[in-house]
Design an enzyme around this catalytic site. Structure first.
Site, PDB file in Angstrom:
ATOM      1  N   SER A  18      -9.337 -11.671  10.478  1.00 33.72           N
ATOM      2  CA  SER A  18     -10.236 -12.114   9.410  1.00 33.72           C
ATOM      3  C   SER A  18     -11.511 -11.888   9.751  1.00 33.72           C
ATOM      4  CB  SER A  18      -9.905 -13.541   8.853  1.00 33.72           C
ATOM      5  OG  SER A  18     -10.874 -14.127   8.168  1.00 33.72           O
ATOM      6  N   LYS A  69      -1.462 -19.236   0.106  1.00 33.94           N
ATOM      7  CA  LYS A  69      -2.331 -19.618  -1.415  1.00 33.94           C
ATOM      8  C   LYS A  69      -1.387 -20.289  -2.341  1.00 33.94           C
ATOM      9  CE  LYS A  69      -5.248 -15.616  -0.814  1.00 33.94           C
ATOM     10  NZ  LYS A  69      -6.108 -14.353  -1.176  1.00 33.94           N
ATOM     11  N   GLY A 132       1.650 -10.121  -5.866  1.00 38.95           N
ATOM     12  CA  GLY A 132       1.612 -11.167  -5.040  1.00 38.95           C
ATOM     13  C   GLY A 132       0.364 -12.265  -5.348  1.00 38.95           C
ATOM     14  N   TYR A 220      -8.952  -3.415   3.129  1.00 38.45           N
ATOM     15  CA  TYR A 220     -10.208  -3.043   3.801  1.00 38.45           C
ATOM     16  C   TYR A 220      -9.978  -2.589   5.321  1.00 38.45           C
ATOM     17  CZ  TYR A 220     -10.246  -7.855   4.404  1.00 38.45           C
ATOM     18  OH  TYR A 220      -9.969  -9.388   4.720  1.00 38.45           O
TER      19      TYR A 220
HETATM   20  P1  NDP Z   1       1.422 -10.823  -0.946  1.00 37.34           P
HETATM   21  O1  NDP Z   1       2.180 -10.692   0.213  1.00 37.34           O
HETATM   22  O2  NDP Z   1       1.302 -12.104  -1.742  1.00 37.34           O
HETATM   23  O3  NDP Z   1       1.755  -9.906  -2.007  1.00 37.34           O
HETATM   24  C1  NDP Z   1       1.866  -8.459  -1.778  1.00 37.34           C
HETATM   25  C2  NDP Z   1       2.380  -7.555  -2.868  1.00 37.34           C
HETATM   26  O4  NDP Z   1       2.376  -6.075  -2.312  1.00 37.34           O
HETATM   27  C3  NDP Z   1       3.763  -7.923  -3.528  1.00 37.34           C
HETATM   28  O5  NDP Z   1       3.799  -7.776  -4.863  1.00 37.34           O
HETATM   29  C4  NDP Z   1       4.728  -6.754  -2.840  1.00 37.34           C
HETATM   30  O6  NDP Z   1       5.722  -6.434  -3.636  1.00 37.34           O
HETATM   31  C5  NDP Z   1       3.643  -5.509  -2.692  1.00 37.34           C
HETATM   32  N1  NDP Z   1       4.087  -4.411  -1.923  1.00 37.34           N
HETATM   33  C6  NDP Z   1       4.024  -4.557  -0.550  1.00 37.34           C
HETATM   34  N2  NDP Z   1       4.243  -3.317   0.053  1.00 37.34           N
HETATM   35  C7  NDP Z   1       4.547  -2.387  -0.822  1.00 37.34           C
HETATM   36  C8  NDP Z   1       4.724  -1.099  -1.072  1.00 37.34           C
HETATM   37  N3  NDP Z   1       5.031  -0.551  -0.071  1.00 37.34           N
HETATM   38  N4  NDP Z   1       4.999  -0.578  -2.349  1.00 37.34           N
HETATM   39  C9  NDP Z   1       4.629  -1.453  -3.310  1.00 37.34           C
HETATM   40  N5  NDP Z   1       4.299  -2.664  -3.442  1.00 37.34           N
HETATM   41  C10 NDP Z   1       4.389  -3.246  -2.220  1.00 37.34           C
HETATM   42  O7  NDP Z   1      -0.097 -10.397  -0.527  1.00 37.34           O
HETATM   43  P2  NDP Z   1      -1.455 -10.740  -1.341  1.00 37.34           P
HETATM   44  O8  NDP Z   1      -1.106 -10.550  -2.845  1.00 37.34           O
HETATM   45  O9  NDP Z   1      -2.155 -12.098  -0.947  1.00 37.34           O
HETATM   46  O10 NDP Z   1      -2.428  -9.380  -0.852  1.00 37.34           O
HETATM   47  C11 NDP Z   1      -2.266  -8.212  -1.100  1.00 37.34           C
HETATM   48  C12 NDP Z   1      -3.420  -7.403  -0.353  1.00 37.34           C
HETATM   49  O11 NDP Z   1      -4.695  -7.681  -0.955  1.00 37.34           O
HETATM   50  C13 NDP Z   1      -3.415  -7.523   0.908  1.00 37.34           C
HETATM   51  O12 NDP Z   1      -3.723  -6.383   1.609  1.00 37.34           O
HETATM   52  C14 NDP Z   1      -4.595  -8.375   1.218  1.00 37.34           C
HETATM   53  O13 NDP Z   1      -5.150  -8.292   2.566  1.00 37.34           O
HETATM   54  C15 NDP Z   1      -5.417  -8.163   0.100  1.00 37.34           C
HETATM   55  N6  NDP Z   1      -6.575  -8.905  -0.374  1.00 37.34           N
HETATM   56  C16 NDP Z   1      -7.845  -8.893  -0.118  1.00 37.34           C
HETATM   57  C17 NDP Z   1      -8.783  -9.556  -0.604  1.00 37.34           C
HETATM   58  C18 NDP Z   1     -10.427  -9.334  -0.495  1.00 37.34           C
HETATM   59  O14 NDP Z   1     -11.157 -10.061  -0.593  1.00 37.34           O
HETATM   60  N7  NDP Z   1     -10.624  -8.006  -0.333  1.00 37.34           N
HETATM   61  C19 NDP Z   1      -8.346 -11.078  -0.845  1.00 37.34           C
HETATM   62  C20 NDP Z   1      -6.963 -11.196  -1.310  1.00 37.34           C
HETATM   63  C21 NDP Z   1      -6.053 -10.210  -0.779  1.00 37.34           C
HETATM   64  P3  NDP Z   1       7.104  -7.258  -3.772  1.00 37.34           P
HETATM   65  O15 NDP Z   1       6.538  -8.298  -4.863  1.00 37.34           O
HETATM   66  O16 NDP Z   1       8.113  -6.186  -4.304  1.00 37.34           O
HETATM   67  O17 NDP Z   1       7.446  -7.785  -2.384  1.00 37.34           O
END
Ligand code: NDP
Length: 280
Positions: A18, A69, A132, A220
């Site tokens: 982080s 979250k 997610g 990022y």
């Molecule tokens: P979650 O674990 O809650 O959700 C991840 C999602 O990604 C799920 O819907 C999952 O699908 C999907 N997924 C994972 N791998 C794949 C793949 N290979 N192909 C297709 N779908 C995939 O994570 P978050 O929502 O909390 O975070 C998502 C991203 O956003 C992370 O990279 C996080 O670091 C980034 N983020 C960045 C922020 C910023 O400030 N820049 C703030 C918050 C998050 P499934 O439902 O099928 O499991």
């Protein structure tokens, strides 16, 4: 003896990567606020007890990241409208024995898109890949920009459909499987999957990207993310990593906690130029 500094932190699992301690210490220096900000790597089974202990020992606020979250929103005694609508929280404030939840992800993304990157979202087609916690936080604020439609497309179609359904009363949003995405290019594609973390790209149709498409990866990295590379290879107008969202959501949390809004641009510039790694 000088007063102890107000204590804040970020709780996640994993969380060692982080940048939040770096960003908040830059904000504190810039605004003259006296605080300290720490990392807490806490597994799901200890999340609740960790938060309550942190609060009862005088901690003032926590940012919350993957995978906590949803649990953070459920734990709070009070929630902002945006945390309630999202059903997910990334900011907890402890005051007067209360745990108050907020969600600054959506406002952070919208601010980066519209202010820092100068995008207009009104009447635009938006595709969100992933369903997610992060997607959950941004659908409402993006609908607030009056796009013509938002499609939430997920690897797990049911999850995407259920998420979209929850926001239907706020505007034109529908959920589908990645392979069901309708033909035609989008003005904005937001990669809200965690695929980049595994060096992967969500399986989007080639037709989703056109010459005017902005591709935004919430992930990022100090190097190009796989999604940014994928988008550039398909001739998008612009491909951006999520540094701006990261700094803007942090600024919003900082303002909730301290009542003062830091200037995000110097911090964002440092991060995008490759600031030295924060001390561990
Ligand atoms: P979650 O674990 O809650 O959700 C991840 C999602 O990604 C799920 O819907 C999952 O699908 C999907 N997924 C994972 N791998 C794949 C793949 N290979 N192909 C297709 N779908 C995939 O994570 P978050 O929502 O909390 O975070 C998502 C991203 O956003 C992370 O990279 C996080 O670091 C980034 N983020 C960045 C922020 C910023 O400030 N820049 C703030 C918050 C998050 P499934 O439902 O099928 O499991």
């Amino acid at each position: 003896m000088s007063e102890p500094l107000d204590l804040y932190g970020v709780v996640g699992h994993p969380v060692a990567h982080s940048w939040s301690p770096f960003i908040h210490s830059m904000f504190a220096r810039q605004t003259g606020e006296r605080l300290t900000y720490r990392l807490y790597d806490v597994p799901p089974e200890r999340f609740r007890s960790h938060v309550l202990e942190f609060a009862s020992s005088g901690g003032r606020g926590l940012n919350v990241t993957v995978p906590h979250k949803l649990a953070a929103a459920q734990l709070a005694g009070e929630s902002s409208e945006r945390a309630r609508v999202a059903g997910a929280a990334n900011t907890l404030t402890f005051t007067g024995g209360l745990v108050i939840a907020d969600n600054t992800d959506g406002v952070g993304l919208v601010r980066d898109l519209t202010v820092n990157l100068g995008l207009v979202l009104e009447n635009r087609r938006i595709l969100i890949a992933g369903a997610g916690g992060a997607a959950r936080g941004v659908v409402g604020p993006l609908l607030g920009q009056s796009p013509v439609e938002i499609i939430v497309a997920g690897r797990t179609a049911e999850r995407a459909r259920a998420l979209a359904q929850q926001f239907e009363s706020l505007g034109p949003v529908r959920g589908c499987a990645l392979e069901e995405i309708s033909l035609g290019s989008f003005d904005l594609i937001v990669n809200a999957t965690s695929a980049s973390l595994a060096g992967e790209v969500p399986e989007l149709p080639e037709t989703a990207v056109g010459p005017v498409t902005t591709c935004y990866d919430m992930a990022y990295s100090r190097t190009e993310t796989p999604f940014v590379r994928w988008a550039q290879e398909r001739g998008c107008a612009r491909a951006v990593q999520g540094w701006g969202m990261l700094v803007e959501q942090a600024a919003e949390s900082f303002q909730i906690w301290r009542g003062v809004r830091p200037d995000t641009i110097p911090v964002l510039t440092l991060l995008e130029r490759g600031a030295p790694l924060p001390p561990r």
